[in-house]
Design a protein around this motif. Sequence first.
Motif, mmCIF file in Angstrom:
data_model
loop_
_atom_site.group_PDB
_atom_site.id
_atom_site.type_symbol
_atom_site.label_atom_id
_atom_site.label_comp_id
_atom_site.label_asym_id
_atom_site.label_seq_id
_atom_site.Cartn_x
_atom_site.Cartn_y
_atom_site.Cartn_z
ATOM 1 N N GLY A 276 0.836 -1.200 0.000
ATOM 2 C CA GLY A 276 0.000 0.000 0.000
ATOM 3 C C GLY A 276 0.868 1.246 0.000
ATOM 4 N N THR A 277 0.343 2.322 -0.523
ATOM 5 C CA THR A 277 1.123 3.546 -0.664
ATOM 6 C C THR A 277 1.549 4.121 0.674
ATOM 7 O OG1 THR A 277 -0.971 4.695 -0.805
ATOM 8 C CG2 THR A 277 0.173 4.275 -2.876
ATOM 9 N N GLY A 278 2.812 4.443 0.772
ATOM 10 C CA GLY A 278 3.300 5.248 1.870
ATOM 11 C C GLY A 278 3.735 4.542 3.135
ATOM 12 N N PHE A 279 3.370 3.306 3.380
ATOM 13 C CA PHE A 279 3.716 2.647 4.637
ATOM 14 C C PHE A 279 5.143 2.122 4.568
ATOM 15 C CE2 PHE A 279 4.130 -0.721 7.682
ATOM 16 C CZ PHE A 279 3.384 -0.298 8.763
ATOM 17 N N THR A 280 5.938 2.402 5.624
ATOM 18 C CA THR A 280 7.291 1.861 5.711
ATOM 19 C C THR A 280 7.532 1.317 7.112
ATOM 20 O OG1 THR A 280 8.342 3.920 6.475
ATOM 21 C CG2 THR A 280 8.140 3.599 4.062
ATOM 22 N N SER A 281 8.494 0.422 7.217
ATOM 23 C CA SER A 281 8.842 -0.106 8.537
ATOM 24 C C SER A 281 9.399 1.004 9.430
ATOM 25 C CB SER A 281 9.847 -1.254 8.416
ATOM 26 O OG SER A 281 11.034 -0.827 7.797
ATOM 27 N N GLU A 282 10.048 2.001 8.847
ATOM 28 C CA GLU A 282 10.578 3.108 9.651
ATOM 29 C C GLU A 282 9.440 3.946 10.245
ATOM 30 O OE1 GLU A 282 13.090 5.260 11.859
ATOM 31 O OE2 GLU A 282 13.518 3.380 10.813
ATOM 32 N N MET A 283 8.368 4.139 9.490
ATOM 33 C CA MET A 283 7.197 4.841 10.042
ATOM 34 C C MET A 283 6.629 4.066 11.230
ATOM 35 S SD MET A 283 5.302 5.911 6.487
ATOM 36 C CE MET A 283 3.738 6.178 7.283
ATOM 37 N N LEU A 284 6.573 2.741 11.090
ATOM 38 C CA LEU A 284 6.068 1.908 12.180
ATOM 39 C C LEU A 284 6.987 2.012 13.387
ATOM 40 C CD1 LEU A 284 3.967 -0.135 13.184
ATOM 41 C CD2 LEU A 284 5.378 -1.938 12.149
ATOM 42 N N ARG A 285 8.294 1.950 13.167
ATOM 43 C CA ARG A 285 9.262 2.077 14.270
ATOM 44 C C ARG A 285 9.077 3.415 14.992
ATOM 45 N NH1 ARG A 285 13.635 -0.363 15.587
ATOM 46 N NH2 ARG A 285 13.961 -1.339 13.551
ATOM 47 N N GLN A 286 8.984 4.487 14.253
ATOM 48 C CA GLN A 286 8.814 5.804 14.876
ATOM 49 C C GLN A 286 7.508 5.870 15.673
ATOM 50 O OE1 GLN A 286 9.276 8.705 11.743
ATOM 51 N NE2 GLN A 286 11.434 8.194 11.453
ATOM 52 N N GLY A 287 6.446 5.270 15.136
ATOM 53 C CA GLY A 287 5.177 5.244 15.858
ATOM 54 C C GLY A 287 5.262 4.456 17.149
#
Length: 117
Positions: free
Chosen positions: A2-13
């Motif tokens: 899906g557009t825009g999701f990254t593991s780094e975004m998840l880590r930061q969250g």
Amino acid sequence: MGTGFTSEMLRQGIEGDTAAPLLSLYADDAELRVVDRNTQPSSPRVLHGRDEIGALLEDVYSRDLSHTMERCVVDGDHVAYSESCRYSDGVRVLSESMITLRDGKIAEQIMIQAWDE
């Protein structure tokens, strides 16, 4: 994926100081199933939508607790990750999650968690 999701975004969250960054990754109609000692596989705790999931995350992030994403695998619209948490008194929590993405947002999540007793 899906557009825009990254593991780094998840880590930061996950590793953030508040629930807001993590909650922003969920779709409005997301579903979260939690399995643990109190809510076993035959009767998991099921949260529907960002409001219910947000209430849980607000409670978790209001505690004196550190969060670390240990591992993360992204495969198309599926994500699996391990999270390790530690309370200031040393009590540890470990969770494993499997996520399904839709349009770059978390649509479904199954979380299995265990903690020191």
